[in-house]
Design an enzyme around this catalytic site. Structure first.
Site, PDB file in Angstrom:
ATOM      1  N   ASP A  97     -10.531 -30.760 -32.734  1.00  0.00           N
ATOM      2  CA  ASP A  97     -10.264 -32.169 -32.450  1.00  0.00           C
ATOM      3  C   ASP A  97     -10.248 -32.362 -30.931  1.00  0.00           C
ATOM      4  O   ASP A  97     -11.302 -32.436 -30.313  1.00  0.00           O
ATOM      5  CB  ASP A  97      -8.928 -32.516 -33.120  1.00  0.00           C
ATOM      6  CG  ASP A  97      -8.582 -33.980 -33.107  1.00  0.00           C
ATOM      7  OD1 ASP A  97      -9.491 -34.809 -33.116  1.00  0.00           O
ATOM      8  OD2 ASP A  97      -7.379 -34.303 -33.106  1.00  0.00           O
ATOM      9  N   PHE A 146      -8.932 -39.879 -39.657  1.00  0.00           N
ATOM     10  CA  PHE A 146      -7.991 -38.851 -40.115  1.00  0.00           C
ATOM     11  C   PHE A 146      -8.388 -38.401 -41.513  1.00  0.00           C
ATOM     12  O   PHE A 146      -8.619 -39.211 -42.401  1.00  0.00           O
ATOM     13  CB  PHE A 146      -6.551 -39.378 -40.107  1.00  0.00           C
ATOM     14  CG  PHE A 146      -5.546 -38.261 -40.119  1.00  0.00           C
ATOM     15  CD1 PHE A 146      -5.201 -37.614 -38.940  1.00  0.00           C
ATOM     16  CD2 PHE A 146      -4.989 -37.821 -41.311  1.00  0.00           C
ATOM     17  CE1 PHE A 146      -4.303 -36.548 -38.952  1.00  0.00           C
ATOM     18  CE2 PHE A 146      -4.082 -36.767 -41.329  1.00  0.00           C
ATOM     19  CZ  PHE A 146      -3.744 -36.139 -40.138  1.00  0.00           C
TER      20      PHE A 146
HETATM   21  P1  IMP Z   1      -6.683 -29.969 -31.406  1.00  0.00           P
HETATM   22  O1  IMP Z   1      -8.155 -29.598 -31.430  1.00  0.00           O
HETATM   23  O2  IMP Z   1      -5.849 -29.090 -30.543  1.00  0.00           O
HETATM   24  O3  IMP Z   1      -6.487 -31.428 -31.110  1.00  0.00           O
HETATM   25  O4  IMP Z   1      -5.999 -29.755 -32.792  1.00  0.00           O
HETATM   26  C1  IMP Z   1      -6.621 -29.610 -33.942  1.00  0.00           C
HETATM   27  C2  IMP Z   1      -5.550 -29.615 -35.010  1.00  0.00           C
HETATM   28  O5  IMP Z   1      -5.044 -30.937 -35.218  1.00  0.00           O
HETATM   29  C3  IMP Z   1      -6.157 -29.198 -36.317  1.00  0.00           C
HETATM   30  O6  IMP Z   1      -6.058 -27.827 -36.515  1.00  0.00           O
HETATM   31  C4  IMP Z   1      -5.339 -29.973 -37.302  1.00  0.00           C
HETATM   32  O7  IMP Z   1      -4.185 -29.238 -37.633  1.00  0.00           O
HETATM   33  C5  IMP Z   1      -4.911 -31.206 -36.580  1.00  0.00           C
HETATM   34  N1  IMP Z   1      -5.785 -32.338 -36.941  1.00  0.00           N
HETATM   35  C6  IMP Z   1      -6.644 -32.986 -36.141  1.00  0.00           C
HETATM   36  N2  IMP Z   1      -7.274 -33.961 -36.800  1.00  0.00           N
HETATM   37  C7  IMP Z   1      -6.811 -33.924 -38.065  1.00  0.00           C
HETATM   38  C8  IMP Z   1      -7.104 -34.677 -39.252  1.00  0.00           C
HETATM   39  O8  IMP Z   1      -7.946 -35.590 -39.286  1.00  0.00           O
HETATM   40  N3  IMP Z   1      -6.432 -34.311 -40.372  1.00  0.00           N
HETATM   41  C9  IMP Z   1      -5.525 -33.309 -40.401  1.00  0.00           C
HETATM   42  N4  IMP Z   1      -5.215 -32.578 -39.316  1.00  0.00           N
HETATM   43  C10 IMP Z   1      -5.854 -32.887 -38.150  1.00  0.00           C
END
Ligand code: IMP
Length: 174
Positions: A97, A146
């Site tokens: 993400d 989401f």
């Molecule tokens: P980032 O890349 O550090 O922002 O974090 C990614 C994490 O955020 C993922 O491993 C998920 O746990 C959580 N996450 C991000 N988007 C979603 C979503 O759409 N649904 C559920 N969890 C999400």
């Protein structure tokens, strides 16, 4: 909730990624490191789609702040159990993400001196990236919505759904 990817579509992509990884790591063995809890189901399927020897390990992180709004701080709450020095490692994530989690973990893993280090993610939300990081293996690119199911949760629920669904924005605590 609207289905984004059916279990059949997921299975097809996971098999294709498994075949690609098996070709690229022919004659080698691979350590898959799953990021708890979201990646557990993807890792379970990916491991079985990979035909070269592979072992698993898991890490867990907590990010400070609420589910959707990352404060940018990530903390390791469970480290790997076995050494990875000299091993071919693939970090396995549910969603790439903002990139904060994977760039933090990649930095940590590099210190263990693996022979190689790649990233596999089930979903990639490129529009949300705040740090420059890309996965080597991506099952699906998705828009900034989401999603839940196939390991992914909203407040710990829905991880057990076999398909990936859009979680209604109006119900999400933003
Ligand atoms: P980032 O890349 O550090 O922002 O974090 C990614 C994490 O955020 C993922 O491993 C998920 O746990 C959580 N996450 C991000 N988007 C979603 C979503 O759409 N649904 C559920 N969890 C999400």
């Amino acid at each position: 909730m609207e289905v984004l990817f059916t279990k059949e579509q997921i299975a097809e992509r996971v098999l294709a990624l498994g075949a690609q990884i098996s070709t690229e790591y022919a004659g080698k063995s691979v350590v898959l490191i799953g990021i708890l809890k979201g990646a557990a189901i993807f890792l379970a399927d990916l491991a079985r789609a990979i035909t070269v020897d592979n072992t698993f390990d898991f890490v867990a992180v907590s990010s400070y702040g609420r589910a959707r709004v990352s404060s940018g701080a990530v903390k390791l709450i469970k480290d790997i159990d076995n050494p990875i020095e000299g091993k071919h490692v693939i970090l396995v994530e549910d969603i790439l993400d903002t990139g904060l989690t994977l760039s933090y973990l990649r930095g940590l893993m590099v210190h263990h001196k693996p022979a190689s280090l790649k990233i596999a993610t089930c979903l990639d939300k490129p529009d949300r990236r705040v740090v420059p990081i890309e996965a080597d293996y991506v099952a699906f690119k998705v828009p900034n919505r989401f999603v839940i199911g196939y390991g992914m949760d909203y407040a710990e629920v829905y991880r057990n759904l076999s398909d990936i669904r859009l979680f209604p924005e109006e119900l999400a605590e933003l």
